[in-house]
Design a protein around this motif. Structure first.
Motif, mmCIF file in Angstrom:
data_model
loop_
_atom_site.group_PDB
_atom_site.id
_atom_site.type_symbol
_atom_site.label_atom_id
_atom_site.label_comp_id
_atom_site.label_asym_id
_atom_site.label_seq_id
_atom_site.Cartn_x
_atom_site.Cartn_y
_atom_site.Cartn_z
ATOM 1 N N LYS A 12 0.824 -1.211 0.000
ATOM 2 C CA LYS A 12 0.000 0.000 0.000
ATOM 3 C C LYS A 12 0.859 1.263 0.000
ATOM 4 N N LYS A 13 1.948 1.200 0.745
ATOM 5 C CA LYS A 13 2.913 2.286 0.862
ATOM 6 C C LYS A 13 4.159 1.676 1.492
ATOM 7 N N PRO A 14 5.255 2.405 1.595
ATOM 8 C CA PRO A 14 6.443 1.809 2.217
ATOM 9 C C PRO A 14 6.139 1.205 3.586
ATOM 10 N N TYR A 15 6.605 -0.025 3.780
ATOM 11 C CA TYR A 15 6.488 -0.782 5.031
ATOM 12 C C TYR A 15 5.057 -1.242 5.332
ATOM 13 N N LYS A 16 4.123 -1.069 4.400
ATOM 14 C CA LYS A 16 2.725 -1.416 4.666
ATOM 15 C C LYS A 16 2.223 -2.407 3.623
ATOM 16 N N LEU A 17 2.192 -3.703 4.009
ATOM 17 C CA LEU A 17 1.649 -4.762 3.170
ATOM 18 C C LEU A 17 0.247 -5.121 3.639
ATOM 19 N N GLU A 18 -0.605 -5.510 2.696
ATOM 20 C CA GLU A 18 -1.967 -5.912 3.054
ATOM 21 C C GLU A 18 -2.411 -7.062 2.155
ATOM 22 N N LEU A 19 -2.866 -8.148 2.777
ATOM 23 C CA LEU A 19 -3.430 -9.280 2.046
ATOM 24 C C LEU A 19 -4.939 -9.096 1.991
ATOM 25 N N LYS A 20 -5.490 -9.068 0.793
ATOM 26 C CA LYS A 20 -6.932 -8.856 0.689
ATOM 27 C C LYS A 20 -7.477 -9.525 -0.567
ATOM 28 N N ASN A 21 -8.794 -9.633 -0.616
ATOM 29 C CA ASN A 21 -9.459 -10.166 -1.797
ATOM 30 C C ASN A 21 -9.582 -9.075 -2.852
ATOM 31 N N GLY A 121 2.978 -10.564 -9.267
ATOM 32 C CA GLY A 121 2.718 -11.985 -9.113
ATOM 33 C C GLY A 121 2.332 -12.464 -7.732
ATOM 34 N N LEU A 122 2.378 -11.604 -6.706
ATOM 35 C CA LEU A 122 2.006 -12.070 -5.369
ATOM 36 C C LEU A 122 0.488 -12.038 -5.210
ATOM 37 N N ALA A 123 -0.131 -12.842 -6.046
ATOM 38 C CA ALA A 123 -1.579 -13.025 -6.080
ATOM 39 C C ALA A 123 -1.835 -14.426 -6.615
ATOM 40 N N GLU A 124 -3.033 -14.917 -6.389
ATOM 41 C CA GLU A 124 -3.321 -16.282 -6.837
ATOM 42 C C GLU A 124 -3.344 -16.400 -8.355
ATOM 43 N N PHE A 125 -3.683 -15.291 -9.038
ATOM 44 C CA PHE A 125 -3.730 -15.293 -10.500
ATOM 45 C C PHE A 125 -3.141 -13.992 -11.031
ATOM 46 N N ILE A 126 -2.612 -14.067 -12.250
ATOM 47 C CA ILE A 126 -2.101 -12.881 -12.933
ATOM 48 C C ILE A 126 -2.361 -13.047 -14.423
ATOM 49 N N LYS A 127 -2.676 -11.939 -15.107
ATOM 50 C CA LYS A 127 -2.832 -12.009 -16.561
ATOM 51 C C LYS A 127 -1.596 -11.429 -17.232
ATOM 52 N N ILE A 128 -1.208 -12.070 -18.343
ATOM 53 C CA ILE A 128 0.035 -11.728 -19.039
ATOM 54 C C ILE A 128 -0.186 -11.904 -20.544
ATOM 55 N N PRO A 129 0.392 -11.036 -21.381
ATOM 56 C CA PRO A 129 0.352 -11.292 -22.826
ATOM 57 C C PRO A 129 0.997 -12.637 -23.157
ATOM 58 N N VAL A 130 0.409 -13.350 -24.084
ATOM 59 C CA VAL A 130 0.892 -14.692 -24.402
ATOM 60 C C VAL A 130 2.341 -14.677 -24.884
ATOM 61 N N ASP A 131 2.766 -13.586 -25.516
ATOM 62 C CA ASP A 131 4.146 -13.499 -26.000
ATOM 63 C C ASP A 131 5.151 -13.350 -24.864
ATOM 64 N N ASP A 321 -0.039 -17.671 2.485
ATOM 65 C CA ASP A 321 -1.191 -17.983 3.327
ATOM 66 C C ASP A 321 -1.515 -16.775 4.198
ATOM 67 N N GLN A 322 -2.327 -16.972 5.233
ATOM 68 C CA GLN A 322 -2.776 -15.853 6.064
ATOM 69 C C GLN A 322 -1.634 -15.200 6.845
ATOM 70 N N ASN A 323 -0.477 -15.865 6.904
ATOM 71 C CA ASN A 323 0.669 -15.314 7.636
ATOM 72 C C ASN A 323 1.682 -14.612 6.734
ATOM 73 N N ILE A 324 1.346 -14.434 5.465
ATOM 74 C CA ILE A 324 2.340 -13.951 4.512
ATOM 75 C C ILE A 324 2.821 -12.534 4.837
ATOM 76 N N VAL A 325 1.942 -11.664 5.320
ATOM 77 C CA VAL A 325 2.370 -10.295 5.643
ATOM 78 C C VAL A 325 3.411 -10.321 6.751
#
Length: 346
Positions: A12-21, A121-131, A321-325
């Motif tokens: 979110k900002k320096p030193y501030k990570l947040e796991l969310k949907n 990439g720190l998400a369950e899914f990511i979209k990327i151009p096929v190339d 998992d839920q402890n990643i932050v």
């Protein structure tokens, strides 16, 4: 997909990570949806966490060293299919600027980097151009697959120098990119000399790898050591990965006549060089940024043949998992002892 939400880690900002949907990305034409298998933390992520990455845009899903599996496609091509495991090329070029027209994609005027300018990439899914995908063979697992990208950066730098067998290469800076450059340079048959200010880094490399010539550039006899290791000729090539102006400016006085210097690390400011030292050597100077698809393919070939073993770089493994932050915060505080951290997805 039946579920429209995924878990993602936002800086979110320096030193501030947040796991969310957040919403699973919707594909445009030419794009592929990847289920993320593993992500390696990079210096870019660490600098962004500490508020020292000038190109970074907050808030952002971080991570660009990624391996995953294709789960959905909106692209017409024949090389890849759903279920294939892939390494991701995280540099999105525009395809129409002067550099792209020259096929020098890392110098694209409008380059966007996954995890820096757009969702990483720190998400369950990511979209990327096929190339921007390279298929992983069965003998390369997901963790090693995530380390293809940093090794491709290293490969791009080594290929700039285009070393011949038995050339002497000095690599300054023994972080993952510098050590990767050393491993790749060996596949070219080069004689590798390593240098780093950090005693911790020098000890790490000496214990995990088989390099005999690991130097401290602050040693009073540093130049003498280089001369002795190169039969008095000094290194044919110096690859500087430090991003330190003092290191980058001093390269030329340690270089052989007719030698090459490759800058990989980026210094945010002006460099002042000794023009006499630069000119009398007829120095060839290169800047190296990002990597080409051919670099990724070269790395995959080296790993597959056992010439490069990325697992030796890994010091820490975390589960997404839920402890990643909490766990990433702990890794960020470890400093140099966390040489390469891998986040593993179930």
């Amino acid at each position: 997909m039946t579920n429209s939400l995924m878990k993602a880690l936002f800086l979110k900002k320096p030193y501030k990570l947040e796991l969310k949907n957040t919403n699973i990305p919707v594909l445009s034409q030419g794009e592929v949806l990847i289920k993320v298998n593993a992500v390696a933390l990079c210096g870019t992520d660490i600098h962004a966490y500490h508020g020292k990455q000038g190109l970074f845009e907050y808030p952002r899903i971080i991570g660009h060293e990624i391996s995953g599996e294709i789960v959905e496609m909106n692209a017409k091509q024949k090389k890849l299919r759903i279920g294939d495991r892939v390494a991701i090329i995280p540099y999105i070029n525009c395809g129409h600027c002067i550099s792209c027209n020259k096929e020098i994609y890392g110098a694209c005027e409008n380059l966007k980097v996954v995890g820096v300018h757009q969702a990483g990439g720190l998400a369950e899914f990511i979209k990327i151009p096929v190339d921007n995908l390279v298929k992983l063979p069965q003998n390369i697992d997901n963790l090693n697959g995530a380390l293809v990208e940093p090794l491709a950066i290293s490969t791009h730098a080594v290929r700039k120098a285009n070393p011949k067998s038995d050339e002497n290469i000095l690599i300054v800076g023994m972080g993952p990119i510098g050590l990767g450059a050393a491993e790749i340079a060996k596949t070219f048959g080069a004689n590798v000399i390593l240098a780093d200010l950090s005693e911790e880094r020098r000890d790490f490399v000496s214990k995990r790898f088989d390099y005999k010539n690991i130097l401290n550039p602050l040693a009073v006899d540093y130049r003498k050591q280089l001369a002795e290791l190169t039969d008095g000729n000094m290194p044919d090539t110096i690859i500087d990965t430090t991003g330190s102006n003092k290191s980058m400016e001093s390269c030329f006085k340690y270089l052989s006549y007719g030698g090459k210097v490759v800058y990989v690390g980026i210094y945010n400011g002006d460099l002042v060089i000794d023009d006499i030292e630069f000119h009398k050597r007829q120095t060839r100077l290169f800047g190296s940024r990002a990597a080409q698809k051919t670099d990724f393919e070269y790395v995959i070939g080296c790993i597959g043949k056992g010439l490069v073993k990325p697992e030796k770089f890994i010091t820490d493994k975390l589960e997404f998992d839920q402890n990643i932050v909490k766990n990433i915060n702990l890794v960020m505080d470890k400093g140099l002892s966390a040489f390469k951290t891998l986040i593993i997805f179930k």
